[in-house]
Write an enzyme that holds these catalytic residues in place. Structure first.
Site, short mmCIF file in Angstrom:
data_model
loop_
_atom_site.label_atom_id
_atom_site.label_comp_id
_atom_site.label_asym_id
_atom_site.label_seq_id
_atom_site.Cartn_x
_atom_site.Cartn_y
_atom_site.Cartn_z
N HIS A 172 108.72 96.78 37.83
CA HIS A 172 108.23 97.38 39.07
C HIS A 172 109.27 98.37 39.59
O HIS A 172 110.32 97.99 40.11
CB HIS A 172 108.00 96.27 40.09
CG HIS A 172 107.10 96.65 41.23
ND1 HIS A 172 106.75 97.95 41.51
CD2 HIS A 172 106.47 95.89 42.17
CE1 HIS A 172 105.94 97.98 42.56
NE2 HIS A 172 105.75 96.74 42.98
N ALA A 174 108.17 100.86 41.78
CA ALA A 174 107.36 101.58 42.78
C ALA A 174 107.58 101.03 44.18
O ALA A 174 108.24 100.01 44.38
CB ALA A 174 105.87 101.47 42.41
N TYR A 177 110.76 99.29 46.38
CA TYR A 177 111.51 98.10 46.01
C TYR A 177 112.84 98.50 45.36
O TYR A 177 113.18 99.68 45.28
CB TYR A 177 110.66 97.20 45.11
CG TYR A 177 109.45 96.63 45.82
CD1 TYR A 177 109.61 95.91 47.00
CD2 TYR A 177 108.16 96.84 45.34
CE1 TYR A 177 108.51 95.40 47.66
CE2 TYR A 177 107.06 96.33 46.01
CZ TYR A 177 107.23 95.61 47.18
OH TYR A 177 106.15 95.12 47.84
N ARG A 225 105.55 100.16 36.54
CA ARG A 225 104.75 100.70 37.64
C ARG A 225 105.66 101.57 38.50
O ARG A 225 106.78 101.18 38.83
CB ARG A 225 104.14 99.59 38.50
CG ARG A 225 103.06 100.15 39.43
CD ARG A 225 102.20 99.09 40.07
NE ARG A 225 100.83 99.57 40.22
CZ ARG A 225 99.99 99.14 41.15
NH1 ARG A 225 100.36 98.22 42.02
NH2 ARG A 225 98.76 99.61 41.20
#
Length: 661
Positions: A172, A174, A177, A225
């Site tokens: 992740h 995106a 974060y 992502r």
């Protein structure tokens, strides 16, 4: 059929697609989303949730985000990926979906500076001490030792995913974060090897990919992502995103890219409500996909139905299409997109963010405003037992229709009484707002389900106790009645026209010329927002008065900013912290709710109140005591609440009347 990696004019949703070493049976995926169904080692409830979506036809499930380190475990209800026990939870999911030939990847993340620290946690972690504009949490600038620890945690969690028998890992990067925070100059103000230049800001993400690739078997997919843009000044742009992906792809394996949008400072773009256009991120997806080809691109975000999915694939914007909330609303949504729904109408999502996303923010398990099964605490009886007692449903709004549908599925004899000449209740009035067209889709779904259920429907009939069969179970779903504010009642007694918001919504010919003043009187959620949106659509010049500090404070949090943006664009005025003191012909006098400031006056041509609802007092005595069978009062007939609560209470009331409960 030989699976391909690219989309285009000849691609259909049912075509298989290669994601590195893994092949998905079709091009529909379930994106990662929080449920609060899990425990730190997984749960049977979460596995069952995924099993239902796999049975619904989806080709790929991306497991909800799994924190890799204690410092990044923002929410309760999450699997803790760093724990060895998480392998058991991943294996449970693998077992649940295996028979449906659905692939499952796990999204791994660290929430970073966007975390709200909980018990036993000192602060959020981030690249710099700069706080997230949304959470405002204190941030610990990570040391190099902290960074090393997080890199190792990503690798450890990835091994646990593989050991649990799942098919791949999604890193992740995106939505603001931790990895995004390091990559973006919006949040990274370091001056060491992890900040400053592009290569320095990419150092942590690159290390994470290298560490994960080193432990992940070759037959498991490795994807990411990423947000096409952060949607804030100084944040990552679509050009930056393309540069980031080019940089990583030149150095590490990336089998696919899943595209999102925004961060917590522009959070409404991450989980868009009904006010966003369909597939609103497609234009940016075109740019990213051209940059990363032939790596497959996965796209979600307001993909509502089969038409949206087909258009997205055939246009070449994406190689797989996903939808979260439509698959919460209908686990078999994918079958509908694939044309394998057996003629059954797909239960439509209305994109209200009310019971799904808002529940997450409260630390509650997700529910759904249009699917009472999601979030219900009373599962169906595992043993089918015939119940011969008739069931009477009083009221034909959403709760009443849901009760009738559920009872007929259980084989009950059902009579539905509705005092009005049409079914629908308050939902029918809400459909009058053009911006809420998807509510009309849900109303149509319920009407079809009632018609096909075989329930006896008596319209234009107010049920009386004497009319009911002896021993019948009764579900009272009469909804609520409009609560008229005292100031509005007093004005009406003096001959001054004060209109109810629901009446205005239901009357498309209502004159909205001149100055329109809307007074929110406690219904500061979707009912008020839908009314104001509709008035603006009709060309009205609107002033919104509210006792709250700001308009829309009862809206789902991610819908507040878009609502205010629409107000500003339309030139509507908001007058907060004011209540009505007196109404005179053409003028309303307001007083402050927070100070002793002098009263002020607003001129109006049309005055409207957006008030709440309350149970019909006529029902309190009529149905307070059972007569032979049981009596269950549900929805707004019990207390004025929301659409989702009404449906769940109706479903659970019917199940409570069924033998075995």
């Amino acid at each position: 059929m030989t699976p391909q990696t690219t989309a285009g004019n000849d691609v259909t949703p049912g075509d298989p697609v290669r994601l590195g070493p893994v092949t998905a049976k079709n091009r529909i995926f379930l994106p990662p989303h929080g449920t609060n169904y899990s425990e730190v080692v997984g749960s049977a409830r979460l596995a069952e949730y995924y099993r239902a979506r796999a049975a619904g036809g989806v080709g790929l499930i991306v497991h909800e985000a799994v924190p890799v380190h204690p410092s990044g475990a923002r929410l309760s209800g999450k699997v803790h990926g760093w724990r060895p026990e998480s392998v058991e939870g991943f294996a449970r999911v693998a077992d649940a979906v295996r028979e449906h030939d659905t692939r499952v990847f796990v999204q791994l993340y660290h929430v970073g500076r966007q975390m709200t620290p909980g018990k036993g946690m000192r602060s959020a972690w981030g690249p710099s001490a700069r706080q997230c504009p949304e959470t405002r949490s204190p941030v610990h600038p990570m040391t190099v030792d902290d960074i090393d620890e997080v890199v190792e945690a990503f690798a450890t969690s990835s091994k646990h995913v593989s050991d649990g028998g799942l098919d791949g890992v999604e890193i992740h990067m995106a939505n603001g974060y931790l990895l995004t925070a390091f990559m973006s100059a919006f949040s990274n103000f370091r001056t060491d090897a992890y900040g400053g230049s592009f290569e320095n800001r990419m150092r942590l993400p690159l290390r994470v990919f290298e560490a994960v690739a080193a432990v992940l078997p070759d037959d498991r997919a490795l994807g990411t992502r990423i947000a096409a843009e952060e949607m804030i000044n100084g944040g990552l742009t679509v050009e930056d995103t393309c540069e980031i992906l080019d940089y990583l792809r030149a150095r590490v394996r990336i089998d696919y890219v899943s595209l999102s949008l925004g961060n917590y400072a522009a959070h409404e773009n991450v989980v868009p409500d009904h006010s966003f256009p369909p597939v609103f991120n497609a234009r940016r997806a075109d740019v990213v996909r051209a940059s990363i080809a032939p790596v497959p691109l996965l796209l979600a975000g307001r993909v509502r139905d089969a038409a949206d999915a087909v258009r997205t694939l055939t246009s070449g914007a994406a190689d797989m299409v996903g939808a979260v909330r439509p698959q919460i609303a209908d686990p078999a949504w994918a079958r509908g997109v694939l044309g394998r729904h057996g003629g059954r109408r797909v239960r439509p999502c209305v994109y209200c963010n009310q019971d799904c996303r808002t529940n997450l923010g409260k630390g509650l398990p997700i529910a759904c405003s249009v699917n009472p099964e999601v979030g219900s605490t009373r599962p169906p009886d595992p043993v089918a037992v015939e119940v011969t007692r008739p069931l009477v449903v009083i009221g034909g709004g959403p709760a009443g229709m849901t009760a009738a549908i559920e009872a007929r599925r259980a084989g009950r004899t059902v009579t539905l009484f509705e005092e009005q000449v049409e079914l629908g209740g308050q939902l029918r009035a809400a459909v009058g707002a053009r911006a809420r067209g998807e509510l009309g889709d849900y109303l149509g779904f319920l009407l079809d389900e009632v018609k096909n259920s075989g329930a006896e429907v008596r319209l234009g009939t107010r049920a009386r106790r004497a009319d009911l069969p002896v021993g019948a179970d009764v579900v009272v779903a009469t909804g609520g009645v409009q609560r008229v504010p005292d100031w509005a009642a007093a004005a009406r007694e003096r001959g001054i026209a004060v209109h109810a918001g629901w009446d205005v919504l239901g009357d498309t010919a209502h004159d909205c010329a001149g100055a329109v003043v809307v007074v929110d009187d406690g219904e500061d959620g979707w009912a008020m927002a839908s009314l104001v949106d509709e008035l603006v659509e009709r060309g009205a010049s609107v002033t919104l008065v509210t006792e709250a500090y700001h308009a829309g404070h009862l809206l789902p949090p991610l819908s507040v900013r878009p609502f205010h943006a629409r107000l500003e664009k339309a030139g509507a005025r908001v007058v907060p912290s004011r209540s009505v003191l007196l109404v005179e012909p053409g003028r309303v006098r307001l007083v402050s709710t927070v100070s002793e400031a002098p009263a002020e006056e607003l001129a109006f041509d049309t005055l409207i109140f957006s008030g709440g609802h309350e149970p019909d007092p006529r029902d309190l005595g009529e149905w307070s005591r059972p007569s032979g069978g049981s009596v269950h009062v549900v929805g707004d007939a019990y207390a004025a609440r929301g659409l989702g609560t009404a449906g769940r209470e109706a479903l659970e009331a019917v199940r409570a009347t069924t033998a075995g409960h």
